[in-house]
Design an enzyme around this catalytic site. Structure first.
Site, mmCIF file in Angstrom:
data_model
loop_
_atom_site.group_PDB
_atom_site.id
_atom_site.type_symbol
_atom_site.label_atom_id
_atom_site.label_comp_id
_atom_site.label_asym_id
_atom_site.label_seq_id
_atom_site.Cartn_x
_atom_site.Cartn_y
_atom_site.Cartn_z
ATOM 1 N N ASN A 366 12.172 28.144 30.826
ATOM 2 C CA ASN A 366 10.892 28.743 31.166
ATOM 3 C C ASN A 366 9.824 27.661 31.231
ATOM 4 O OD1 ASN A 366 12.640 30.712 29.522
ATOM 5 N ND2 ASN A 366 11.328 31.985 30.789
ATOM 6 N N THR A 367 9.903 26.852 32.255
ATOM 7 C CA THR A 367 9.137 25.617 32.347
ATOM 8 C C THR A 367 8.743 25.407 33.799
ATOM 9 O OG1 THR A 367 10.470 24.738 30.534
ATOM 10 C CG2 THR A 367 9.222 23.135 31.812
#
Length: 544
Positions: A366-367
């Site tokens: 989640n970047t």
């Protein structure tokens, strides 16, 4: 036949990111006279609006910037710290194991992943503000215009956003993202349909509450988050649900600001963020691989994959053994990045020895990332994230808080164990490359433990193979973040069979574009060329 003449003006500035709306915001800032840092921050703030599970003002990040005018070359590390009330043994009795894919730890009831106890002190906005104070050109308030506009007017669910909204990670020991989106009433209203499923492709999201939060930050600065109105509201939301984050944690948060690790590689200088970011892993792999004539092996041949994969495993094993928060466990960088150690590792690879890497624990996917260069030669590389998103949206504020406590080892007495104020290792590795003192490449990636191995391969594609940036980020990749060599679905089966015949376990990804999502820009002869990884939704935008 001759190539048709170019009709478009040659760009003097460029920005690249995984979200089209965010690229639009950054390009608009460049066109309005902002520098590369202004454009990067406008892009990043917009990313927090249009990629709400990837990043945001409740998240963490690492930024590298080089300014040729002032000579400043800085890395600002805004990784989240454990709250001051955290205890090493707070989940010792609830520990259930590592997640099966190596991304984090399983705790009974998902307490370290979902909800108030999962949250570390957010550092992203602090590094945005500190970097802007040092090197920004446009007023702070101007950085928020596009983000506020998208929050108010709305944006549409894109393919990669939808993929994350509907991803189910329960098979790995984590929750589905639909459960994160539905954790709060605000999340359900913003991102879910009436039937309880996530919004679908093409459906709109409007977030006026986030627009209001961003207006306060634009007016009052980051202090509103760390010492003011926004901070008080988010701490109240966390503590009312049993969380540990305090006003003292926010007010006392300090990023690590310093110079990058600088390493020579085949006549270039690679600038990488120091621990607890992932630059040392990239650097160690490059040091080892410089001992090989990679071009003679052939691109992505079985021999090439074997050599590069062994370097990946060695560096991954060393990261597991040595790299954590330097304030708690000083890393042996001089040893890991020494010529003598690289010589010894290369010799083992030549003898056919195989490193064992049974598990890599790292941040989840989640970047997101931004790379930018302006007409004055300023270069910026920023990677930021929500880690494993906590699902907690403070009422009426419109943004989700990070869940980076999932990265902390619940078992006491380990390098990654919980401690007040402690940061966990992150693979984020925003990278710059120099030639004869001049910046020539900016790149980085989202993608968890794959970040470092993906950045490595794009650097090899650029510097060893002479590819352009778009070709370099699009070329088939592989990964060795365990004893299995994982390959993308565009690597031929004959190559897979040759590796298997040599005794390697090989996993074939169903994805054609796999293993992180690298985005970057080259600046050869002063002309920027961008590359956006095809597995995401973004693009590179040039500004004349």
């Amino acid at each position: 036949m001759p190539r048709p003449p170019r009709r478009l003006p040659v760009p003097r500035s460029m920005i690249v990111a995984p979200q089209p709306e965010a690229v639009e915001a950054g390009a608009a800032m460049l066109a309005a006279g902002g520098n590369a840092l202004d454009a990067t921050l406008a892009c990043a703030l917009t990313q927090g609006v249009v990629d709400p599970l990837m990043c945001g003002i409740g998240g963490i990040g690492t930024l590298q910037v080089f300014d040729p005018k002032s000579g400043a070359h800085l890395v600002l590390n805004g990784l989240g710290t454990c709250p001051g009330a955290a205890r090493e043994d707070m989940w010792a009795d609830a520990f259930e194991g590592e997640c099966s894919d190596g991304f984090g730890y399983r705790v009974r009831g998902y307490a370290n992943e979902l909800g108030p106890l999962a949250i570390t002190v957010p550092g992203a906005l602090r590094i945005f503000a500190d970097a802007h104070t040092k090197l920004g050109r446009k007023p702070w308030k101007a950085l928020f215009d596009s983000a506020i506009g998208f929050a108010e007017e709305g944006w549409i669910i894109r393919p990669h956003v939808h993929a994350m909204f509907t991803m189910d990670e329960r098979p790995y020991g984590r929750l589905s993202y639909a459960e994160k989106l539905a954790y709060t009433e605000d999340g359900r209203r913003l991102y879910m349909r009436a039937d309880g499923t996530p919004k679908r492709l093409g459906e709109a999201v409007r977030n006026p509450e986030l627009a209001g939060t961003l207006r306060i930050l634009a007016r009052d600065g980051a202090e509103a988050f760390y010492k003011g109105e926004i901070g008080r509201r988010l701490v109240e939301a966390v503590q009312s649900r049993g969380g540990l984050l305090s006003l003292e944690d926010l007010a006392g948060y300090q990023p690590r600001i310093g110079v990058p690790i600088r390493l020579p590689y085949r006549g270039y200088t690679i600038a990488l963020p120091e621990p607890p970011a992932g630059g040392v892993v990239v650097g160690e792999m490059l040091k080892i691989l410089e001992r090989f004539d990679l071009v003679a092996l052939g691109h992505n041949t079985p021999d090439y994959i074997r050599v590069v994969a062994e370097a990946m495993k060695i560096a991954g094993r060393d990261k597991e053994e040595h790299i954590g928060d330097p304030d708690f466990h000083p890393p042996p960088l001089e040893m890991l990045l020494s010529d003598a150690y690289a010589d010894a590792c290369a010799a083992r690879i030549r003898r056919g020895e195989r490193a064992s890497l049974t598990r890599v624990t790292a941040d989840a996917q989640n970047t997101t990332h931004v790379s930018c260069v302006d007409s004055d030669g300023m270069m910026v590389s920023l990677t930021h994230t929500l880690a494993v998103p906590s699902g907690l949206i403070p009422p009426g504020m419109g943004f989700m808080l990070n869940g980076a406590m999932n990265w902390m080892d619940p078992r006491p007495g380990r390098a990654g164990s919980i401690a007040p104020g402690k940061r966990r290792y992150s693979s984020m590795s925003p990278t710059l490359v120099f030639k004869e003192g001049q910046p020539v490449v900016t790149l980085g990636a989202p993608g968890g433990a794959w970040i470092t191995v993906a950045i490595l391969q794009v650097l090899l594609n650029l510097l060893d193979w002479g590819m352009g940036m778009q070709e370099a980020v699009s070329a088939p990749r592989f990964s060795a973040t365990s004893d299995t060599i994982d390959i993308s679905n565009r690597i031929p089966r004959s190559t897979q069979k040759a590796l298997e015949a040599a005794g390697y376990a090989v996993g074939r990804s169903y994805q054609s574009y796999a293993f992180a999502g690298v985005h970057g820009i080259t600046l050869w002869d002063g002309v920027p060329e961008g590359g956006a990884d095809p597995q995401r939704d973004g693009y590179a935008a040039g500004v004349a």
